[in-house]
Write an enzyme that holds these catalytic residues in place. Structure first.
Site: not given
Ligand SMILES: NC(=O)C1=CN([C@@H]2O[C@H](COP(=O)(O)OP(=O)(O)OC[C@H]3O[C@@H](n4cnc5c(N)ncnc54)[C@H](O)[C@@H]3O)[C@@H](O)[C@H]2O)C=CC1
Ligand SMILES: O=C([O-])CC(=O)C(=O)O
Length: 320
Positions: A14-15, A120, A176
């Site tokens: 993702i980063g 995260t 989530h």
């Protein structure tokens, strides 16, 4: 005017995608931080070398030193581990909680005025812990999940109705996890709520129920396909939508894991709720009225998040 500084804590799947998107959209200059020496530097250089062809103006720096994020306007946190097939997001809690501690301290010491977006997992508990470890204001620390879950819902609905995704709105609230709450009454196609579309005969309740369940399982579906990690393109894009709302003071109304201080009858906890994001971070939690069945689903989801927060407190006494 100087370009905004955007620190990405975690330079994994993702980063790296976030760094690419920030550059392509010219949202600001990027500092990519990770503990795995070489990874942030390599990704930053690789993306910078795409600049001449793409034609963007942004600098990218990779680092293992928190001092390099000094003065960042936005920090997006993906540091930690993703799940593999057979795991739930909750299985990541112990290992990622330790990561949140070092990240929270690193951001507080170097970029205390930043707007912090946590990605995260398990998201709702991790953003709560990150806020606790950092001591930063609640309106400046938020979790990304609802934008992603709603985007998945919107995508599945646009396929079912064969209409543009632009004309589909959706709201997924709650934690989530498996108990997330896709709200069909507040989700629309061209402004028409989903239950009305069922009554009009454009789809069936069974098909809608299946789409709701597929949305809840959206993360697991990708994990099952990729086998080595979890989704990253759509999660990165969702966080960019939130960062852009803050940087450009757009006052977007987006579902985010935000701190509730009385809203929804909740005190002192993070969970997915409708929010307004503008120049002051989370400017408002929009306290919508839910129907009885919706409230029951939301309550179940809140209970699941509370359980995870209690588990965090059990692991790290500082949080108790
Ligand atoms: N909130 C959401 O909707 C979503 C959350 N996620 C979560 O995002 C997280 C990251 O996912 P990916 O980027 O795919 O994982 P990844 O494994 O590709 O990247 C994580 C990076 O964090 C780094 N890292 C580990 N400990 C660190 C520390 N103490 N400080 C700085 N960096 C550290 C690792 O070296 C690695 O490069 C996972 O926990 C995943 O479950 C993933 C998708 C959606
Ligand atoms: O499912 C996962 O582990 C990653 C995630 O949160 C998502 O894609 O929604």
């Amino acid at each position: 005017m100087a370009r905004p500084k955007i620190a990405l804590i975690g330079a994994g799947q993702i980063g790296g995608t976030l760094a690419h998107l920030v550059a392509l959209k010219e949202l600001g200059d990027v500092v990519l931080f990770d503990i795995a020496d070489g990874t942030p530097q390599g990704k930053a250089l690789d993306i910078a070398e795409s600049g001449p062809s793409e034609g963007f103006d942004a600098t990218l720096k990779g680092t293992t030193d928190y001092a390099d994020i000094a003065g960042a306007d936005v920090c997006i946190v993906t540091a930690g581990v993703p799940r593999k097939p057979g795991m739930s997001r909750d299985d990541l809690l112990g290992i990622n909680l330790k990561v949140m501690k070092s990240v929270g301290e690193g951001i507080a010491a170097n970029a205390p005025d930043a707007f912090v977006i946590c990605i995260t997992n398990p998201l709702d508990a991790m953003v709560w812990a990150l806020r606790e470890f950092s001591g930063m204001p609640h309106n400046k620390v938020v979790g990304m999940a609802g934008v992603l879950d709603s985007a998945r819902f919107r995508h599945f609905l646009s396929v079912e109705f064969n209409v543009s995704m632009r004309d589909v709105t959706a709201f997924v609230l709650g934690g989530h996890g498996d108990t997330m709450v896709p709200l069909t009454r507040y989700s629309t196609v061209g402004g028409i709520p989903l239950p009305d579309l069922v009554n009009m005969g454009w789809t069936t309740q069974d098909k809608l129920d299946a789409i709701v369940q597929r949305t809840r399982d959206g993360g697991a579906e990708i994990v099952g396909l990729l086998k080595t990690g979890s989704a990253f393109y759509a999660p990165a894009t969702s966080a960019i939508e939130m960062a852009e709302a803050y940087l450009k003071d757009q006052r977007r109304l987006l579902p985010c894991a935000a701190y509730c201080d009385g809203e929804f009858g909740l005190k002192g906890m993070y969970v997915g709720v409708p929010t307004i994001i503008g120049a002051n971070g989370i400017e408002k939690v929009v306290d919508i009225k839910m129907a009885k069945d919706e409230q029951a689903m939301f309550d179940k989801s809140v209970a699941a998040v509370k359980g995870l927060v209690e588990a965090c407190k059990g692991i790290d006494p500082i949080l108790a």
